[in-house]
Design a protein around this motif. Structure first.
Motif, PDB file in Angstrom:
ATOM      1  N   LYS A 152       1.014  -1.137  -0.121  1.00 42.48           N
ATOM      2  CA  LYS A 152       0.012   0.136   0.053  1.00 42.48           C
ATOM      3  C   LYS A 152       0.891   1.245   0.000  1.00 42.48           C
ATOM      4  O   LYS A 152       2.008   1.352   0.370  1.00 42.48           O
ATOM      5  N   THR A 153       0.504   2.479  -0.421  1.00 38.76           N
ATOM      6  CA  THR A 153       0.854   3.500  -0.362  1.00 38.76           C
ATOM      7  C   THR A 153       1.083   4.024   1.247  1.00 38.76           C
ATOM      8  O   THR A 153      -0.072   4.564   1.603  1.00 38.76           O
ATOM      9  N   VAL A 154       2.117   4.030   1.674  1.00 34.97           N
ATOM     10  CA  VAL A 154       2.320   4.378   3.047  1.00 34.97           C
ATOM     11  C   VAL A 154       1.817   5.595   3.395  1.00 34.97           C
ATOM     12  O   VAL A 154       1.240   5.965   4.565  1.00 34.97           O
ATOM     13  N   LEU A 155       2.086   6.751   2.771  1.00 31.91           N
ATOM     14  CA  LEU A 155       1.622   7.973   3.048  1.00 31.91           C
ATOM     15  C   LEU A 155       0.320   8.322   3.142  1.00 31.91           C
ATOM     16  O   LEU A 155      -0.153   9.120   3.745  1.00 31.91           O
ATOM     17  N   SER A 156      -0.628   7.452   2.378  1.00 29.36           N
ATOM     18  CA  SER A 156      -2.042   7.348   2.323  1.00 29.36           C
ATOM     19  C   SER A 156      -2.634   6.693   3.567  1.00 29.36           C
ATOM     20  O   SER A 156      -3.627   6.519   3.687  1.00 29.36           O
ATOM     21  N   SER A 157      -1.810   5.838   4.277  1.00 33.76           N
ATOM     22  CA  SER A 157      -1.946   5.104   5.500  1.00 33.76           C
ATOM     23  C   SER A 157      -1.267   5.458   6.755  1.00 33.76           C
ATOM     24  O   SER A 157      -0.965   4.410   7.242  1.00 33.76           O
ATOM     25  N   TRP A 158      -1.330   6.847   6.771  1.00 32.75           N
ATOM     26  CA  TRP A 158      -0.350   7.218   7.822  1.00 32.75           C
ATOM     27  C   TRP A 158      -0.817   6.821   9.253  1.00 32.75           C
ATOM     28  O   TRP A 158       0.074   6.570   9.915  1.00 32.75           O
ATOM     29  N   GLN A 176      15.575   2.010  20.003  1.00 27.66           N
ATOM     30  CA  GLN A 176      15.847   1.571  18.812  1.00 27.66           C
ATOM     31  C   GLN A 176      15.514   2.487  17.635  1.00 27.66           C
ATOM     32  O   GLN A 176      14.949   3.351  17.712  1.00 27.66           O
ATOM     33  N   PHE A 177      16.462   2.308  16.554  1.00 26.14           N
ATOM     34  CA  PHE A 177      16.283   3.106  15.513  1.00 26.14           C
ATOM     35  C   PHE A 177      16.105   2.241  14.445  1.00 26.14           C
ATOM     36  O   PHE A 177      16.577   1.488  13.900  1.00 26.14           O
ATOM     37  N   ARG A 178      14.835   2.488  13.709  1.00 25.31           N
ATOM     38  CA  ARG A 178      13.927   1.799  12.691  1.00 25.31           C
ATOM     39  C   ARG A 178      14.023   2.526  11.552  1.00 25.31           C
ATOM     40  O   ARG A 178      13.463   3.814  11.656  1.00 25.31           O
ATOM     41  N   ILE A 179      14.008   1.960  10.275  1.00 27.21           N
ATOM     42  CA  ILE A 179      13.687   2.580   9.281  1.00 27.21           C
ATOM     43  C   ILE A 179      12.749   2.013   8.136  1.00 27.21           C
ATOM     44  O   ILE A 179      12.762   0.622   8.033  1.00 27.21           O
ATOM     45  N   LEU A 180      11.844   2.576   7.829  1.00 26.92           N
ATOM     46  CA  LEU A 180      10.755   2.172   6.785  1.00 26.92           C
ATOM     47  C   LEU A 180      11.369   2.505   5.422  1.00 26.92           C
ATOM     48  O   LEU A 180      11.499   3.724   4.975  1.00 26.92           O
ATOM     49  N   PHE A 181      11.739   1.576   4.501  1.00 22.52           N
ATOM     50  CA  PHE A 181      12.307   1.717   3.102  1.00 22.52           C
ATOM     51  C   PHE A 181      10.965   1.641   2.114  1.00 22.52           C
ATOM     52  O   PHE A 181      10.327   0.772   2.067  1.00 22.52           O
ATOM     53  N   LEU A 182      11.048   2.801   1.374  1.00 19.86           N
ATOM     54  CA  LEU A 182       9.532   2.841   0.446  1.00 19.86           C
ATOM     55  C   LEU A 182      10.273   2.756  -1.065  1.00 19.86           C
ATOM     56  O   LEU A 182      11.318   3.328  -1.363  1.00 19.86           O
ATOM     57  N   ASP A 183       9.457   2.384  -2.030  1.00 22.48           N
ATOM     58  CA  ASP A 183       9.955   2.436  -3.347  1.00 22.48           C
ATOM     59  C   ASP A 183       9.166   3.818  -3.878  1.00 22.48           C
ATOM     60  O   ASP A 183       8.740   4.666  -3.069  1.00 22.48           O
ATOM     61  N   LYS A 184       9.325   3.932  -5.041  1.00 25.10           N
ATOM     62  CA  LYS A 184       8.835   4.946  -5.785  1.00 25.10           C
ATOM     63  C   LYS A 184       7.450   5.342  -5.816  1.00 25.10           C
ATOM     64  O   LYS A 184       6.994   6.626  -6.011  1.00 25.10           O
ATOM     65  N   ARG A 185       6.646   4.509  -5.526  1.00 24.73           N
ATOM     66  CA  ARG A 185       5.328   4.700  -5.178  1.00 24.73           C
ATOM     67  C   ARG A 185       4.723   4.735  -3.739  1.00 24.73           C
ATOM     68  O   ARG A 185       3.979   4.807  -3.321  1.00 24.73           O
ATOM     69  N   ASN A 186       5.943   4.743  -2.988  1.00 29.51           N
ATOM     70  CA  ASN A 186       5.901   4.929  -1.541  1.00 29.51           C
ATOM     71  C   ASN A 186       5.249   3.919  -0.829  1.00 29.51           C
ATOM     72  O   ASN A 186       4.372   3.906   0.081  1.00 29.51           O
ATOM     73  N   ALA A 187       5.435   2.547  -1.459  1.00 31.76           N
ATOM     74  CA  ALA A 187       4.886   1.539  -0.958  1.00 31.76           C
ATOM     75  C   ALA A 187       6.015   0.766  -0.105  1.00 31.76           C
ATOM     76  O   ALA A 187       7.308   0.970  -0.394  1.00 31.76           O
ATOM     77  N   LEU A 188       5.709  -0.024   1.022  1.00 32.27           N
ATOM     78  CA  LEU A 188       6.920  -0.483   1.687  1.00 32.27           C
ATOM     79  C   LEU A 188       7.485  -1.567   1.405  1.00 32.27           C
ATOM     80  O   LEU A 188       7.104  -2.487   0.581  1.00 32.27           O
ATOM     81  N   SER A 217      17.125  -0.408  -3.272  1.00 33.58           N
ATOM     82  CA  SER A 217      16.653   0.472  -4.353  1.00 33.58           C
ATOM     83  C   SER A 217      15.228   1.097  -3.810  1.00 33.58           C
ATOM     84  O   SER A 217      14.415   1.559  -4.727  1.00 33.58           O
ATOM     85  N   ALA A 218      15.654   1.584  -2.643  1.00 34.19           N
ATOM     86  CA  ALA A 218      14.494   2.704  -2.005  1.00 34.19           C
ATOM     87  C   ALA A 218      14.796   3.999  -2.593  1.00 34.19           C
ATOM     88  O   ALA A 218      15.870   4.246  -2.552  1.00 34.19           O
ATOM     89  N   THR A 219      13.619   4.705  -2.613  1.00 38.35           N
ATOM     90  CA  THR A 219      13.743   6.239  -2.915  1.00 38.35           C
ATOM     91  C   THR A 219      13.246   7.014  -1.911  1.00 38.35           C
ATOM     92  O   THR A 219      13.266   8.401  -2.109  1.00 38.35           O
ATOM     93  N   ALA A 220      12.708   6.474  -0.711  1.00 38.78           N
ATOM     94  CA  ALA A 220      12.241   7.229   0.122  1.00 38.78           C
ATOM     95  C   ALA A 220      12.368   6.570   1.431  1.00 38.78           C
ATOM     96  O   ALA A 220      12.336   5.118   1.602  1.00 38.78           O
ATOM     97  N   LEU A 221      12.333   7.164   2.568  1.00 37.38           N
ATOM     98  CA  LEU A 221      12.682   6.819   4.104  1.00 37.38           C
ATOM     99  C   LEU A 221      11.649   7.517   4.889  1.00 37.38           C
ATOM    100  O   LEU A 221      11.409   8.451   4.624  1.00 37.38           O
ATOM    101  N   VAL A 254      17.330  10.098  -2.740  1.00 41.38           N
ATOM    102  CA  VAL A 254      16.521   9.471  -1.762  1.00 41.38           C
ATOM    103  C   VAL A 254      15.995  10.390  -0.744  1.00 41.38           C
ATOM    104  O   VAL A 254      16.743  11.242  -0.098  1.00 41.38           O
ATOM    105  N   THR A 255      14.748  10.595  -0.676  1.00 40.66           N
ATOM    106  CA  THR A 255      14.070  11.358   0.396  1.00 40.66           C
ATOM    107  C   THR A 255      13.644  10.809   1.581  1.00 40.66           C
ATOM    108  O   THR A 255      13.152   9.753   1.656  1.00 40.66           O
ATOM    109  N   VAL A 256      13.683  11.848   2.789  1.00 37.12           N
ATOM    110  CA  VAL A 256      13.381  11.394   3.947  1.00 37.12           C
ATOM    111  C   VAL A 256      11.972  12.231   4.327  1.00 37.12           C
ATOM    112  O   VAL A 256      12.006  13.175   4.391  1.00 37.12           O
TER     113      VAL A 256
END
Length: 276
Positions: A152-158, A176-188, A217-221, A254-256
C-alpha cells in the motif's frame, strides 16, 4: 393349660447371671472430638472445596467467553481480554489475579505484551512458557499491523504506520532506530531495526542509512525511533541527526519523508513540527 413351675435347679443359675450383669461397672461412651468446621462445598456429598473452586473459575471463564462472543472486545476491560489469552496458557488456575497483577505491573495491555520476558516472569504465576506465549501474541499483533502496510501507499495509510510503529516500539526498554524503506510509489519495501542502543541513546550512522537504502533500491525513507522514557519530544540530537541524514540522502535521490519519535502515550513527527 397350666405352666409347669421352674425347676429349682435353674434358680441359682438365673440369680448368678443377674448378679454378674449387675456387678459390672457402668462404662460411659467415649466422646468423639468436635468435628472441624466444614465449608459449604463439603456439606454436599462428594463435593470438595477444590472441586467447588474449579467450578467457580470454569463458570467465570464460560461467562467471559460468552460476553466476548456476544458483544466483542468493547464489553471487556483490558485485564479481562488478558484473562481470555491466559485461559489457553494456564488451563487449571484462576487467571484473573494473574491478569490484574500483570496490568498493575506494566500499566496497560500493550505494556504487558511489550514487556521483556525477564520482567514478565517476575510476576507471580507467570513462568517462562507463559511469558513466551504472551510475546508470541504480541508478535502476531505486530505482523498483522505490518501486513496492513504491505503493498500500500504508506503516505496514504499514515494512521496505520503510526499504529504499527507504536505497537512495535512503544514499550521497548532500550532505544531502537528503525527505518521504513519505500519504493517510488511510496509502498513499503522493508522495515528494519538498524541500531539498538541504551535507555536514552542510539548511535546512528547516516552513511549506513543511505547505503542500505541504495542496496534495497529505495527512493524514500521514514525514520522511526522510540523514547523509553515515554516522552516523544525530540531532542536537539534527534533534530541534528535527522538533518544530517536528509542532507546525505538527497543528492543520491533518496527522500526522507519524516522522522517519527514513539513514546508510550503518543508520538512526535519532526515534519509535523516543521523541524525538517
Amino acid at each position: 393349660m397350666t405352666k409347669n413351675p421352674p425347676l429349682l435347679d435353674d434358680l441359682p443359675e438365673q440369680e448368678d447371671e443377674r448378679g454378674f450383669f449387675a456387678d459390672q461397672p457402668t462404662r460411659r461412651p467415649r466422646l468423639k472430638p468436635p468435628a472441624e468446621p466444614i465449608s459449604l462445598a463439603d456439606e454436599k456429598p462428594g463435593v470438595s472445596a477444590k472441586t467447588s473452586d474449579e467450578a467457580h473459575y470454569h463458570g467465570h471463564r464460560d461467562r467471559l467467553r460468552a460476553r466476548y462472543r456476544d458483544h466483542g472486545d468493547t464489553a471487556l476491560a483490558d485485564y479481562e481480554l488478558l484473562e481470555l489469552v491466559l485461559f489457553r496458557l494456564i488451563p487449571r488456575r484462576d487467571t484473573k489475579p494473574i491478569a490484574k497483577a500483570l496490568i498493575d505491573r506494566f500499566g496497560t495491555l500493550g505494556g504487558v505484551l511489550g514487556a521483556p520476558i525477564g520482567l514478565l516472569t517476575e510476576v507471580k504465576g507467570v513462568g517462562e512458557a507463559v511469558a513466551l506465549d504472551l510475546k508470541l501474541t504480541a508478535t502476531v499483533a505486530h505482523r498483522m499491523l505490518k501486513s496492513e502496510l504491505k503493498g500500500k501507499t504508506v503516505l496514504s495509510s499514515w494512521s496505520s504506520v503510526i499504529d504499527y510503529c507504536h505497537a512495535a516500539m512503544a514499550h521497548e526498554t532500550r532505544e531502537q532506530f528503525r527505518i521504513l524503506f519505500l519504493d517510488k510509489r511510496n509502498a513499503l519495501i522493508a522495515d528494519e531495526v538498524q541500531q539498538t542502543g541504551t535507555v536514552d541513546h542510539t548511535p546512528v550512522y547516516p552513511r549506513e542509512v543511505v547505503r542500505r537504502a541504495l542496496e534495497l533500491s529505495a527512493t524514500a525513507l521514514i525514520l522511526v525511533h522510540n523514547h523509553p522514557s515515554g516522552d516523544p519530544t525530540p531532542s536537539r540530537a534527534d533534530i541534528d541527526m535527522t538533518k544530517t541524514i536528509v542532507d546525505t540522502a538527497k543528492p543520491l535521490g533518496v527522500t526522507v519523508h519524516d522522522h517519527i519519535i514513539i513514546g508510550r502515550d503518543g508520538h512526535a513527527s519532526l515534519k509535523g513540527l516543521r523541524l525538517i
